[in-house]
Design an enzyme around this catalytic site. Sequence first.
Site, PDB file in Angstrom:
ATOM      1  N   GLN A   1       0.907  -1.150  -0.070  1.00  0.00           N
ATOM      2  CA  GLN A   1      -0.077  -0.082  -0.109  1.00  0.00           C
ATOM      3  C   GLN A   1       0.896   1.295  -0.036  1.00  0.00           C
ATOM      4  OE1 GLN A   1      -3.189  -0.112   2.801  1.00  0.00           O
ATOM      5  NE2 GLN A   1      -2.620  -1.978   3.427  1.00  0.00           N
ATOM      6  N   TRP A   2       1.910   1.219   0.769  1.00  0.00           N
ATOM      7  CA  TRP A   2       2.646   2.319   0.992  1.00  0.00           C
ATOM      8  C   TRP A   2       3.625   2.767  -0.418  1.00  0.00           C
ATOM      9  CZ3 TRP A   2       5.458   2.597   6.122  1.00  0.00           C
ATOM     10  CH2 TRP A   2       6.131   3.961   6.397  1.00  0.00           C
TER      11      TRP A   2
ATOM     12  N   ARG B   1       4.238   7.160  -5.326  1.00  0.00           N
ATOM     13  CA  ARG B   1       5.448   6.986  -6.174  1.00  0.00           C
ATOM     14  C   ARG B   1       6.310   8.273  -6.240  1.00  0.00           C
ATOM     15  NH1 ARG B   1       0.865   5.072  -8.730  1.00  0.00           N
ATOM     16  NH2 ARG B   1       0.534   6.706  -9.944  1.00  0.00           N
TER      17      ARG B   1
ATOM     18  N   GLU C   1      14.244  -1.569  -1.023  1.00  0.00           N
ATOM     19  CA  GLU C   1      13.628  -2.267  -0.121  1.00  0.00           C
ATOM     20  C   GLU C   1      14.877  -3.556  -0.103  1.00  0.00           C
ATOM     21  OE1 GLU C   1       9.657  -5.097   0.289  1.00  0.00           O
ATOM     22  OE2 GLU C   1       9.916  -3.903  -1.300  1.00  0.00           O
TER      23      GLU C   1
ATOM     24  N   ARG D   1      11.025 -17.694  -2.552  1.00  0.00           N
ATOM     25  CA  ARG D   1      10.155 -16.832  -1.753  1.00  0.00           C
ATOM     26  C   ARG D   1       8.501 -16.515  -1.871  1.00  0.00           C
ATOM     27  NH1 ARG D   1      11.979 -10.982  -4.521  1.00  0.00           N
ATOM     28  NH2 ARG D   1      12.022 -11.700  -6.565  1.00  0.00           N
TER      29      ARG D   1
ATOM     30  N   HIS E   1       6.364  18.072   0.932  1.00  0.00           N
ATOM     31  CA  HIS E   1       5.361  18.538   0.144  1.00  0.00           C
ATOM     32  C   HIS E   1       4.647  17.182   0.023  1.00  0.00           C
ATOM     33  CE1 HIS E   1       2.282  19.122  -2.782  1.00  0.00           C
ATOM     34  NE2 HIS E   1       2.952  18.709  -3.510  1.00  0.00           N
TER      35      HIS E   1
ATOM     36  N   ARG F   1      -3.018   8.533   4.691  1.00  0.00           N
ATOM     37  CA  ARG F   1      -2.587   7.280   5.546  1.00  0.00           C
ATOM     38  C   ARG F   1      -3.128   7.884   7.097  1.00  0.00           C
ATOM     39  NH1 ARG F   1      -3.353   3.612   2.030  1.00  0.00           N
ATOM     40  NH2 ARG F   1      -2.059   3.967   0.140  1.00  0.00           N
TER      41      ARG F   1
END
Length: 266
Positions: A75-76, A80, A86, A153, A171, A180
């Site tokens: 979701q995070w 973009r 990650e 995985r 911003h 959120r």
Amino acid sequence: MEIAVLDKGFVRLVEVMGSDASIVQAARVSYGPGTKTVREDAALIDYLMRHRHTSPFEMVEFKFHVKAPIFVVRQWFRHRTASVNEISGRYSVLKEEFYEPQAWRKQARRNKQGSEGEFSDEEASLLLKGVEREAYQAYQTLLEKGIAREMARMVLPLNLYTEFYWKQDLHNLFHFLALRLDPHAQWEIRQYAKAIAEIVKAHVPLAWQSFEEHVLKGAHLSHTEIKALQGLLTPELYEKALKELGLSGSRLQEALEKIFPRSHQL
């Protein structure tokens, strides 16, 4: 600064570039230290926020190190407007760390993508733990067989924890927080948004004050909604109410013109 989130997650501030002064400096261009008061700086930042002059807020950047369940991260990453990196399940053996909620929520009746209420369900908790255990054992078995990490995985569930670095200007970070922190956002990601909000508020208090006033606790009105208010209020009554809440000068006039444009007041 590190804030624990959920059962095993966290938000850690890595570094910040800029402050409230950076926003003011970008807006004034020729601003020099000590030439304006904090009150004047706050007024300028507030003006920028309520008139949506966004570029000065982009002069401030935050970098975070985050540990969160995969379903939260997916979701995070819909936001973009950040630089992100990650941990890779292709290069690393993923840890046996899973998010296990303290309570379960029911499917919302009116919101197909939301939930409501909380309840305990020992059977559901045991089922989740069993899936985690089986999935991770399968993952280890595949690795022992020599199956590539990028394929092994595939058996891991979405409540597995992952980690990432997230760098974003203020911003766009405010836009992330507006969405959120909203009660309609999933509860788990709201906990991360609250942690980030606490960090942001500590580093840019003037900008946060204006964001909270005009965005987080404010609202945009449609043409129909404005017409309804015009039918219920008079400019005089509205002005009196605004003054009682502490608005004055140009700020008062701006608020009046949102509901009663000059053409309506003549």
